[in-house]
Design a protein around this motif. Structure first.
Motif, mmCIF file in Angstrom:
data_model
loop_
_atom_site.group_PDB
_atom_site.id
_atom_site.type_symbol
_atom_site.label_atom_id
_atom_site.label_comp_id
_atom_site.label_asym_id
_atom_site.label_seq_id
_atom_site.Cartn_x
_atom_site.Cartn_y
_atom_site.Cartn_z
ATOM 1 N N SER A 1 40.202 34.524 46.112
ATOM 2 C CA SER A 1 39.125 35.509 46.056
ATOM 3 C C SER A 1 39.673 36.900 45.761
ATOM 4 O O SER A 1 39.114 37.634 44.936
ATOM 5 C CB SER A 1 38.353 35.517 47.378
ATOM 6 O OG SER A 1 37.304 36.438 47.332
ATOM 7 N N GLU A 2 40.762 37.258 46.408
ATOM 8 C CA GLU A 2 41.362 38.575 46.173
ATOM 9 C C GLU A 2 41.902 38.693 44.755
ATOM 10 O O GLU A 2 41.796 39.745 44.127
ATOM 11 C CB GLU A 2 42.448 38.850 47.205
ATOM 12 C CG GLU A 2 41.874 39.100 48.588
ATOM 13 C CD GLU A 2 42.925 39.305 49.656
ATOM 14 O OE1 GLU A 2 44.111 38.957 49.433
ATOM 15 O OE2 GLU A 2 42.561 39.800 50.727
ATOM 16 N N SER B 1 39.242 41.747 46.064
ATOM 17 C CA SER B 1 39.007 41.822 47.501
ATOM 18 C C SER B 1 38.364 40.507 47.943
ATOM 19 O O SER B 1 37.909 39.722 47.120
ATOM 20 C CB SER B 1 38.081 42.985 47.848
ATOM 21 O OG SER B 1 36.813 42.776 47.273
ATOM 22 N N TYR C 1 32.428 33.401 49.883
ATOM 23 C CA TYR C 1 32.905 32.980 48.572
ATOM 24 C C TYR C 1 33.745 31.695 48.634
ATOM 25 O O TYR C 1 34.043 31.102 47.611
ATOM 26 C CB TYR C 1 33.711 34.109 47.926
ATOM 27 C CG TYR C 1 33.914 33.930 46.438
ATOM 28 C CD1 TYR C 1 32.848 34.060 45.555
ATOM 29 C CD2 TYR C 1 35.156 33.609 45.918
ATOM 30 C CE1 TYR C 1 33.016 33.887 44.199
ATOM 31 C CE2 TYR C 1 35.332 33.434 44.553
ATOM 32 C CZ TYR C 1 34.263 33.568 43.704
ATOM 33 O OH TYR C 1 34.430 33.393 42.360
ATOM 34 N N ILE D 1 40.753 37.072 42.074
ATOM 35 C CA ILE D 1 39.632 37.087 41.129
ATOM 36 C C ILE D 1 38.843 38.389 41.216
ATOM 37 O O ILE D 1 38.482 38.985 40.200
ATOM 38 C CB ILE D 1 38.703 35.880 41.384
ATOM 39 C CG1 ILE D 1 39.434 34.579 41.053
ATOM 40 C CG2 ILE D 1 37.419 35.992 40.574
ATOM 41 C CD1 ILE D 1 38.746 33.342 41.576
ATOM 42 N N HIS D 2 38.578 38.848 42.443
ATOM 43 C CA HIS D 2 37.671 39.980 42.642
ATOM 44 C C HIS D 2 38.359 41.257 43.105
ATOM 45 O O HIS D 2 37.717 42.294 43.170
ATOM 46 C CB HIS D 2 36.596 39.616 43.665
ATOM 47 C CG HIS D 2 35.770 38.452 43.246
ATOM 48 N ND1 HIS D 2 34.852 38.516 42.214
ATOM 49 C CD2 HIS D 2 35.716 37.181 43.700
ATOM 50 C CE1 HIS D 2 34.287 37.340 42.062
ATOM 51 N NE2 HIS D 2 34.792 36.512 42.936
ATOM 52 N N THR E 1 36.411 32.707 35.291
ATOM 53 C CA THR E 1 36.833 32.496 36.681
ATOM 54 C C THR E 1 37.688 31.243 36.808
ATOM 55 O O THR E 1 38.703 31.250 37.514
ATOM 56 C CB THR E 1 35.607 32.420 37.617
ATOM 57 O OG1 THR E 1 34.854 33.623 37.484
ATOM 58 C CG2 THR E 1 36.038 32.247 39.056
ATOM 59 N N ARG F 1 35.508 38.269 49.365
ATOM 60 C CA ARG F 1 34.044 38.287 49.401
ATOM 61 C C ARG F 1 33.585 37.236 50.407
ATOM 62 O O ARG F 1 33.838 36.042 50.218
ATOM 63 C CB ARG F 1 33.460 37.973 48.032
ATOM 64 C CG ARG F 1 33.680 39.094 47.052
ATOM 65 C CD ARG F 1 32.776 38.932 45.880
ATOM 66 N NE ARG F 1 32.953 40.057 44.970
ATOM 67 C CZ ARG F 1 32.305 40.164 43.844
ATOM 68 N NH1 ARG F 1 31.470 39.242 43.457
ATOM 69 N NH2 ARG F 1 32.499 41.210 43.075
#
Length: 88
Positions: free
Chosen positions: A37-38, A43, A48, A40-41, A15, A45
């Motif tokens: 956040s988008e 979307s 986060y 890394i994931h 990360t 979260r």
């Protein structure tokens, strides 16, 4: 991917590496926590944002000479973070 400081490899989490790659790809441009956040994931979260702050803190501890006075990863209050590629 390999990140070094003074020719010494740094041990970054996946990360932390993702956050750093995003900041480096957008040098001198503000990157919001939502964008991080988008990235890394895939979307956003909810909740986060503080986790992003923790990853930034860890990156500063590993990259900066003085993490309490960061030269490279700058906070843009109320907006996000940016990587400063030229420190003057």
């Amino acid at each position: 991917h390999l990140v070094q400081k003074n020719n010494i490899p740094l041990d970054l989490t996946p990360t932390e590496m993702s956050v750093l790659m995003l900041l480096l790809a957008n040098r001198n441009i503000i990157v919001t926590r939502l964008q991080m956040s988008e990235y890394i994931h895939g979307s956003f979260r909810d909740g986060y944002e503080r986790t992003i702050d923790a990853h930034i803190k860890n990156l500063r501890r590993k990259l900066e000479k003085n993490p309490k006075e960061p030269r490279y990863i700058q906070t843009v209050y109320g907006l996000g973070y940016k990587f400063i590629s030229e420190v003057g």
